[in-house]
Every structure is written in structure tokens, then in C-alpha cells.
Design an enzyme around this catalytic site. Structure first.
Site, PDB file in Angstrom:
ATOM      1  N   LYS A  25      -2.589  -2.537  -1.502  1.00 53.65           N
ATOM      2  CA  LYS A  25      -4.040  -2.663  -1.706  1.00 53.65           C
ATOM      3  C   LYS A  25      -4.520  -4.106  -1.876  1.00 53.65           C
ATOM      4  O   LYS A  25      -5.717  -4.351  -1.972  1.00 53.65           O
ATOM      5  CB  LYS A  25      -4.467  -1.846  -2.934  1.00 53.65           C
ATOM      6  CG  LYS A  25      -4.357  -0.356  -2.755  1.00 53.65           C
ATOM      7  CD  LYS A  25      -4.793   0.377  -3.987  1.00 53.65           C
ATOM      8  CE  LYS A  25      -3.728   0.423  -5.043  1.00 53.65           C
ATOM      9  NZ  LYS A  25      -2.545   1.220  -4.682  1.00 53.65           N
TER      10      LYS A  25
ATOM     11  N   GLU B 148      -5.596   3.477   5.073  1.00 57.97           N
ATOM     12  CA  GLU B 148      -6.072   4.750   4.521  1.00 57.97           C
ATOM     13  C   GLU B 148      -5.408   5.066   3.198  1.00 57.97           C
ATOM     14  O   GLU B 148      -6.052   5.573   2.262  1.00 57.97           O
ATOM     15  CB  GLU B 148      -5.814   5.878   5.526  1.00 57.97           C
ATOM     16  CG  GLU B 148      -6.268   7.253   5.076  1.00 57.97           C
ATOM     17  CD  GLU B 148      -7.791   7.384   4.993  1.00 57.97           C
ATOM     18  OE1 GLU B 148      -8.310   7.421   3.855  1.00 57.97           O
ATOM     19  OE2 GLU B 148      -8.432   7.430   6.050  1.00 57.97           O
TER      20      GLU B 148
ATOM     21  N   ALA C 139      -3.785   8.286  -1.360  1.00 60.18           N
ATOM     22  CA  ALA C 139      -2.551   8.563  -0.610  1.00 60.18           C
ATOM     23  C   ALA C 139      -2.881   9.037   0.804  1.00 60.18           C
ATOM     24  O   ALA C 139      -3.469   8.295   1.586  1.00 60.18           O
ATOM     25  CB  ALA C 139      -1.677   9.559  -1.366  1.00 60.18           C
TER      26      ALA C 139
ATOM     27  N   LEU D 294      -4.969  11.497   1.624  1.00 58.41           N
ATOM     28  CA  LEU D 294      -6.280  12.124   1.770  1.00 58.41           C
ATOM     29  C   LEU D 294      -7.160  11.314   2.725  1.00 58.41           C
ATOM     30  O   LEU D 294      -7.174  10.076   2.662  1.00 58.41           O
ATOM     31  CB  LEU D 294      -6.974  12.228   0.406  1.00 58.41           C
ATOM     32  CG  LEU D 294      -6.334  13.153  -0.632  1.00 58.41           C
ATOM     33  CD1 LEU D 294      -7.126  13.082  -1.935  1.00 58.41           C
ATOM     34  CD2 LEU D 294      -6.267  14.580  -0.128  1.00 58.41           C
TER      35      LEU D 294
ATOM     36  N   LYS E 115      -9.404   0.476  -5.960  1.00 60.90           N
ATOM     37  CA  LYS E 115      -9.690   1.572  -5.040  1.00 60.90           C
ATOM     38  C   LYS E 115     -11.191   1.790  -4.865  1.00 60.90           C
ATOM     39  O   LYS E 115     -11.668   1.974  -3.740  1.00 60.90           O
ATOM     40  CB  LYS E 115      -9.018   2.857  -5.539  1.00 60.90           C
ATOM     41  CG  LYS E 115      -7.498   2.818  -5.445  1.00 60.90           C
ATOM     42  CD  LYS E 115      -6.876   4.085  -6.025  1.00 60.90           C
ATOM     43  CE  LYS E 115      -5.354   4.042  -5.911  1.00 60.90           C
ATOM     44  NZ  LYS E 115      -4.701   5.243  -6.492  1.00 60.90           N
TER      45      LYS E 115
END
Length: 815
Positions: A582, A609, A614, A616, A685
């Protein structure tokens, strides 16, 4: 009558010559002419000996001795022992002549073209005599004929021009007077009108065979070599190259002009004019059909017909560009340019000119660059002084790649397909040329990209079965090891259903790294990695770039802050990136935006993604909404499977420390659980989701409401667990307060009105977030379209298996 030509590899030794003999026996039911080359590499060795002699280097004597031994051994292995004496003397006599010639060169220090032709003629002369003798001893109706006595040329030594009228008279007369079934002749050599030995230049033996076939109106010309016909690409560059079953003369001319070494353009001309079929066959696989070249090849316009027949390439190319305002509208500029090059005997391989007439670019052999530059600048000296034209610009280190096929003119989009696949692999095109016949698209590219370009084009136009994908994976931890296993397990399915083959071409962990262009197999992975070289992310990137393999994907399955530093370098080489790391997407906004723009500008993918949720489809869903014209107005989300697991399981029956330890044991947390519990990961996130929604948010703008006491953040991981035990009352109070309100604890990220925050919240039963169990994540999106009833994405958002599957999905999407 048929004419069969056998090249140097076909007659390299006695074993190969016996294969030639078997082929001749099968063909000898009708009259045939057998044209043979010198033994493999002999011509080059003879030239080397003469050059050493001219440089006053007596090493030429040992070279001559080595060649002589080769021919003496050939006699001993092919000629019956009782007949060997005469033939051994024959060989020795002619090598004495060769030595005498080289002695003369040594004394004079001069190696002229005339002398070169004389010396190099011995290779074919000797091999053809010995082979003819072998045929006779095998009771074949064979005779040796000296082609040099019948092929008449001018006196342009080393590349003589044939006098076809005189040669035709000689050949017709000879074959009227001689009726043997098999006529063995040396290729390459001829004589001028004064009786001096000449040679026919590059591909001379093929040319000899073509001359015989044409002037004798042969039924067919066969070129026997060491490959099974013309190939769809150079097999040395493209291992998947395959023989071309049939091809038109025009296509063969195009391929041979741009480097297909099985044939040389002059070879084709005499038989092409007479409409004589030509077949290329493999001496070492005579049953293979080879390549059939004819005027009678039918070109279908159906969609199922192959668009192209082959790819050829030519290396050591230089581009010369003449430009200037003084060229616009002035007649004769091109003529002057080509004339001055002609005077220097410089061949122009490719031409392209801007429609404004402001510049002309030509491609020539790199070895001619110096002479070309001087002669052009000299010819345009006056224009240069008046600055109407600039000095010629030179680019070297280039190659030409040509896509050839008659069917290209019947199909739209061929150029787009060609340039698209090259662009997607980061191959820059320096010049383009396409003939009006539309059967050839030629491009000039950097020499370092030649292998990659040939393979990319071959895969695009000739390999509809399987597309090779080269993966470079950083990280072999929980997620990385699961991803690697999934790749091995699923690859057969991908080959059968998606026609792609994932090949792990490089892999690195924190200690070691290893590479293999052919792929690292599952059973050798651990051993190779253990014995690999010292890991270095910088060297890993350099290795990916230097290997320059087509369809490359760099996969980052780490949390290492150093690895994203190479993303820009990798993307600029048009290498796709798939990351669950990330750091890059949550870095400074300008850096994040820059990486996305670089990927876009270099026609590659940057997918992350698994940065959120994870496997999703959260980022993908947001991207789809934005692309379709929707606008994200708010986001509410539980984005940490770790924190969700912790607060779902912390009910007072166990201490908070025990629940966190259980989460770590099951692999839901980072090695240091504070990275999860401090909310930094969740903040990253929500930052990524906000940015993907179109908002230029920075990390320090996110409000992070901490629930951990400050003392827990200091010291080691063991210290952290000790502190949590001491602060159990603090955690219990947080839990009890939520229970009293009839609510539960959830660590929630929110984005609204351009602002974001993360922190522990009390969630009521009516909330979509309330019924979230285990390690599940949930993202609730409100948009202009989903204003009353939000769009909800929910599911497992943590765990090595599901994260790996998300990375896997991104890899497949990036292809």
C-alpha cells in the site's frame, strides 16, 4: 530436370554428405544438377588466412593446414581406400596452390578482390570434386562439371554480374552434349570474359543454382539447408518460430531482403522470372515438407486466412536523417542524396520521408555510417553553409523488423495491431516504412529490443494458442507463498481456458533472488532461491529491464517501503505492476498521481486492488462507477480484517491481549500488531479509496482517533503485549460502554465532504456494519446514483489465501 543445391552445413563433413547422397539417390530417377557449397566455414577460413598473410602474420600457414586436413579426412572417409591416393594427391596439389597464393600475398602485403576470388573459389571446387567422385564410386551416373567454365561474368571481383546470354549458350551446349543423370557443380564461382576467376557474392551458391534452374528451364529448384524451410521468424530469437508451408515469390523476396537468411534476394530473381517453383528443404529431416515458393500460391481473402507469413529482422542498422527548410518544394534533393550514396556503393535499405518534405530518413548498414556521413555532408556543402539544410543526423545501434504477408492488404487494423502490441511492451519505433503493395510493414527499433519485438509480434500474429506472461515476484511470505502456489496450481486452467501461460521468470525474498527466462518450475523453486544471488531491489529491477522479456509483470507482495521506489523505473519500461503493497498508492498525492500517469503514458497497467479489502472488488467497483459518470459522495467502511476479528472476538471472556495474540497466530496481523491496531493501515486504505474516487487527499489530512494508550506504542512487540495486559481495564471499559448502549465495537473508516477519519465506533444493530463477522470487510458507497440505497461490497478482507487470490486476479487483468 531439377536443380538441388546443398549448403555448407549440408556438406560440412562425411556424415552429412552421406545424407546428401541418400537424398540424391531418391531424386535420381530424373536428370538433376547438384550444386554444392564449400565445407562449412571453409570460405571464411580461407579469407582469414589471406588477410593474415596480407598483415605479415605467418599464422596463415596453420590455418591452411587445418583446412587441408579437413579435406584430406573427407577423402579418407568417402573414397574407397584403393582410390584414395589419387584424390589425396589432388587435394594436396590444390592446397599447395593456395599456400603459394598466400605466400605471394605475404610478400606483397596486398589482398585484392581478384586474389580473394581466386582463393575462395577453392572451397567449392574441392568439395564438389570429392562429392562427385563419391557418387561415381557408388555407381551413380554422375559427372563433375566446373561451373566456372560456363558461368560468364563481368570483372567486378567478389560480386560479379552474370552475362546471362553467354552463360545460357554455354549451359545449353554442355547439356546437349552430356547426358549424365547427375551433374555435380561447384556453387559461387564463375569466370570473367578474360578467364579470371570471379565469385557471385553473398549467397553465391544459391545464385549458381538459380542460374542453372532458370537457364535450363528446370521443373523445380530445391535449396537444401539445415532448417525445415523459411521460418515465421528467426528461430534464434523466437523459439516458437515454425516453418512456413508455402509462400509467394513476392513474400519470399520481402522476407529475404530484410534478413531471412535461408534465401538471398538475388537467388530468387532468375527462377522468379521464369515462374520456376522453388522448394526449401532440410538435409537433416528430408521427409519434412519444407517451404514451397511459387507464383501459384492462392491468396485467400477469408477471415480465417493468416494475415502475415513471417517476420524478418536485420541488425547493425543506422538511421541517417537529412532535414532542413531548404528541402521543401525543391526538386532533385532525393536524387542528389541517393546519387552520392551510390557513388560510395552504399546500399539504402529503407526510406521514409515526412509529408512536409522537410526531412528524409534512410536506413543503411552501420558499417557504412562514416562514409555516408562524409559524402552526404560534402554533396550538400553549399546548402549547409547557407543553413538551408542541417548536417546529417545519425542514429546507430538499431535494427529493422519487417512483418510480411500478401493478406495484409485485405485486412484492416494490421498496423494498429502491430504497433499496439509493440507499444504495450515499451518498444519505441524510430521509423516506419510500408510499400504501396501493402505486403510489408517495416519498422526501425533499438537493437536491444530486437528479441523482444520479434517475440511480441510472433506471439501476436502466429501464436493464437498460448500467450507467454513473464512474472517477477517480490515477496515469499504468507501472501507471496500462497500466490506462487496458486499460480502453479491454476496455470493449466489458464492455458486451456484463457490461452495464457504464467511463467515465473524471477523471484526475490529479503535474502535471495533468482531469475530464469524459461520459467522457474515448482519443484526447483526453493532450491534455486536458496542458492540464488544476494537480494537487492535495485538489481532486481535492473535485471527485469535488461532481460527485456515480452509481457512482463512486476508483482509486489510485500509491505517493504523500499520496493515502491522502483515502480517509476519499471513503469517507464512499460512493465505492468501488480501490488498489494500500500506504500505507493498511499504516498504523497503527487507521487501517487505521477505513477498512475506514467502507467497511462507508457501503455501499461498499475493495479493495486488488494490494497483495500484483499480480493474484494472495491477499487475496481469505484473505478467502474467513476468511468460510467457517477460520483462518490461518501464512504463508510470497515477495512481491517484484523481489527474486525479482534473486536468481534473481544467480548470480555478473554483479555484484549489474548484476542490480539490469537489474531496474530492465525495470520491476520502484521508481525508487529501495532501497525494494525494503531489504525495507520486503515487510514491508508480510506486514503486510497478517496483518491480512487477522485479526491486529492493527503495522508496527514486524515483524522486518526486512537484507542491504544500511548505507552503501548513504545518498546518491542513483547513489551506491547505486556503493556496491553496492564491496560486491560482500559479496553474493558471501552467494551462495557458500547454494551450499555446496546451497540458493538467496530473500527470504522469514513469519508465525506472531502474529509476522512478512522477510529473505533459504537455501532447500532440497524447499521449495515453491525452484522459483520470474523475477518470480513465492508464498504458502503453512496453516490449520485446510489443515494438512497447505498452500494455495499462485503466479504473476507484479510488472510493470505484471499489476498493472494486478489493479486492473482490483478495479474490476469493486467494481461
Amino acid at each position: 530436370m531439377k536443380v538441388l543445391k546443398f549448403g555448407g552445413t549440408s556438406v560440412a563433413n562425411s556424415e552429412n554428405i552421406l545424407k546428401v547422397e541418400n537424398i540424391i539417390k531418391k531424386e535420381s530417377s530424373q536428370k538433376i544438377v547438384v550444386v554444392v557449397s564449400a565445407l562449412h566455414s571453409v570460405t571464411d577460413q580461407l579469407i582469414k588466412a589471406a588477410e593474415q598473410a596480407s598483415n605479415n602474420d605467418d599464422g596463415y600457414l596453420s590455418i591452411i593446414k587445418t583446412i587441408e586436413e579437413k579435406y584430406l579426412n573427407l577423402v579418407k572417409e568417402l573414397i574407397p581406400i584403393l582410390e584414395q591416393s589419387a584424390w589425396l594427391s589432388f587435394v594436396k596439389k590444390h592446397f599447395n596452390d593456395i599456400e603459394d597464393l598466400c605466400n605471394g600475398i605475404f610478400v606483397l602485403g596486398e589482398f585484392t578482390g581478384r586474389t580473394k576470388d581466386k582463393i575462395t573459389s577453392y572451397g567449392e571446387f574441392l568439395s564438389s570434386n570429392i562429392i562427385a567422385a563419391r557418387f561415381k564410386f557408388e555407381k551413380l551416373d554422375a559427372v563433375w562439371m566446373n561451373s566456372a567454365d560456363h558461368i560468364i561474368t563481368n570483372s567486378n571481383f567478389t560480386n560479379a554480374k552474370v552475362d546471362f546470354e553467354a552463360t545460357e549458350r554455354n549451359l545449353i551446349k554442355y547439356f546437349e552434349e552430356n547426358q549424365h543423370q547427375i551433374t555435380v557443380v561447384p556453387g559461387f564461382i564463375a569466370k570473367d570474359h578474360n578467364g579470371n576467376t570471379t565469385t557471385l557474392g553473398r549467397g553465391g551458391s544459391d545464385y549458381t543454382a538459380s542460374i542453372f534452374a532458370s537457364l535450363l528451364n528446370a521443373e523445380e529448384l530445391q535449396i537444401w539447408t539445415d532448417v525445415s524451410g523459411m521460418m515465421t521468424a528467426d528461430p534464434k530469437l523466437s523459439p516458437n518460430a515454425k516453418p512456413i508451408p508455402e509462400i509467394s515469390y513476392q513474400e519470399a523476396m520481402e522476407l529475404s531482403h530484410f534478413g531471412a537468411k535461408v534465401l538471398y534476394p538475388p537467388t530468387i530473381q532468375p527462377v522468379m522470372v521464369k515462374n520456376i517453383d522453388l522448394r526449401i528443404k532440410n538435409t537433416f529431416d528430408p521427409e519434412a515438407s519444407g517451404t514451397f515458393i511459387s507464383h501459384n500460391i492462392k491468396i485467400s481473402e477469408g477471415e480465417e486466412q493468416q494475415v502475415a507469413v513471417g517476420i524478418s529482422n536485420m541488425s547493425n542498422i543506422a538511421l541517417l536523417t537529412l532535414e532542413g527548410s531548404g528541402m521543401v518544394g525543391i526538386p532533385g534533393i532525393s536524387a542528389k542524396l541517393f546519387q552520392c550514396l551510390s557513388y560510395e556503393k552504399i546500399n539504402v535499405i529503407l526510406i521514409t520521408q515526412s509529408s512536409s518534405e522537410h526531412s528524409i530518413t534512410i536506413a543503411i548498414n552501420e558499417k557504412n555510417t562514416f562514409n555516408a556521413e562524409n559524402t552526404i555532408n560534402s554533396s550538400f556543402e553549399d546548402d549547409l553553409k547557407l543553413k538551408r539544410i542541417s548536417p546529417v543526423k545519425i542514429e546507430s545501434g538499431l535494427s529493422i523488423v519487417a512483418l510480411v504477408g500478401e493478406n495484409m492488404k485485405n485486412r484492416s487494423g494490421v498496423s494498429a495491431k502491430m504497433f499496439g502490441c509493440l507499444g504495450n511492451n515499451g518498444i519505441n519505433i524510430r521509423a516506419i516504412a510500408q510499400g504501396s503493395s501493402e505486403r510489408n510493414i517495416s519498422i526501425v527499433i533499438s537493437e536491444k529490443n530486437i528479441k523482444k519485438a520479434v517475440n511480441v509480434l510472433h506471439e501476436e500474429f502466429f501464436e493464437s494458442e498460448i500467450k507467454q506472461i513473464h512474472l517477477y515476484i517480490c515477496g515469499t511470505g504468507n501472501v507471496g507463498s500462497k500466490l506462487i502456489q496458486q499460480i502453479y496450481d491454476q496455470n493449466k486452467y489458464l492455458q486451456e481456458n484463457l490461452l495464457i501461460n504464467l511463467r515465473i521468470a524471477g523471484i526475490s525474498n529479503s535474502r535471495k533472488m533468482v531469475f530464469s527466462d524459461q520459467g522457474i518450475s515448482q519443484n526447483e523453486l526453493n532450491e534455486k532461491l536458496e542458492n540464488g544471488e544476494q537480494a537487492s531491489i535495485k538489481k532486481f529491477a535492473e535485471e527485469i529491464i535488461s532481460r527485456n522479456l515480452r509481457n512482463s509483470v512486476f508483482v509486489d507482495v510485500t509491505a517493504n517501503a523500499e520496493i515502491p521506489k522502483i515502480y517509476e523505473t519499471v513503469l517507464k519500461r512499460s512493465i505492468n505492476i501488480v501490488a498489494c503493497n500500500k506504500i505507493a498508492a498511499s504516498s504523497d498525492f503527487e507521487k501517487y498521481k505521477s505513477l498512475k500517469n506514467i502507467a497511462k503514458n507508457h501503455s501499461c497497467k498499475f493495479f493495486f486492488e488488494t490494497n483495500v479489502g484483499a480480493s474484494l472488488p472495491i477499487i475496481g467497483t469505484i473505478n467502474d462507477l467513476i468511468r460510467s459518470g457517477d460520483q462518490i459522495t461518501s464512504i463508510q467502511a470497515v477495512l481491517s480484517g484484523t481489527l474486525n476479528f479482534v473486536f468481534n472476538n473481544y467480548d470480555g471472556s478473554k483479555t484484549f491481549s489474548e484476542v490480539v495474540a490469537e489474531a496474530q497466530k492465525q495470520g491476520f496481523t502484521e508481525p508487529d500488531p501495532r501497525l494494525d491496531l494503531a489504525g495507520t493501515d486503515v487510514a491508508r486504505k480510506i486514503l486510497i479509496l478517496a483518491r480512487e474516487s477522485g479526491y486529492p487527499l493527503q495522508f496527514d489530512e486524515i483524522e486518526n482517533i486512537q484507542f491504544l494508550p500511548e505507552e503501548c506504542m513504545n518498546g518491542s512487540v513483547d513489551d506491547f503485549y505486556s503493556k496491553m495486559i496492564q491496560y486491560e481495564d482500559h479496553f474493558k471499559n471501552i467494551l462495557d460502554k458500547a454494551k450499555k448502549e446496546g451497540k458493538i465495537l467496530k473500527y470504522v473508516a469514513e469519508f465525506k465532504d472531502g474529509k476522512a477519519k478512522v477510529g473505533l465506533q459504537h455501532i447500532a444493530p440497524e447499521s449495515d456494519v453491525f452484522h459483520l463477522y470474523g475477518k470480513d470487510n465492508i464498504v458502503i458507497l453512496k453516490t449520485l446514483r446510489y443515494s438512497e440505497q447505498p452500494l455495499v461490497v462485503k466479504g473476507a478482507g484479510a488472510g493470505a489465501e484471499v489476498t493472494a487470490s486478489g493479486v492473482f486476479a490483478d495479474i490476469v487483468r493486467s494481461i
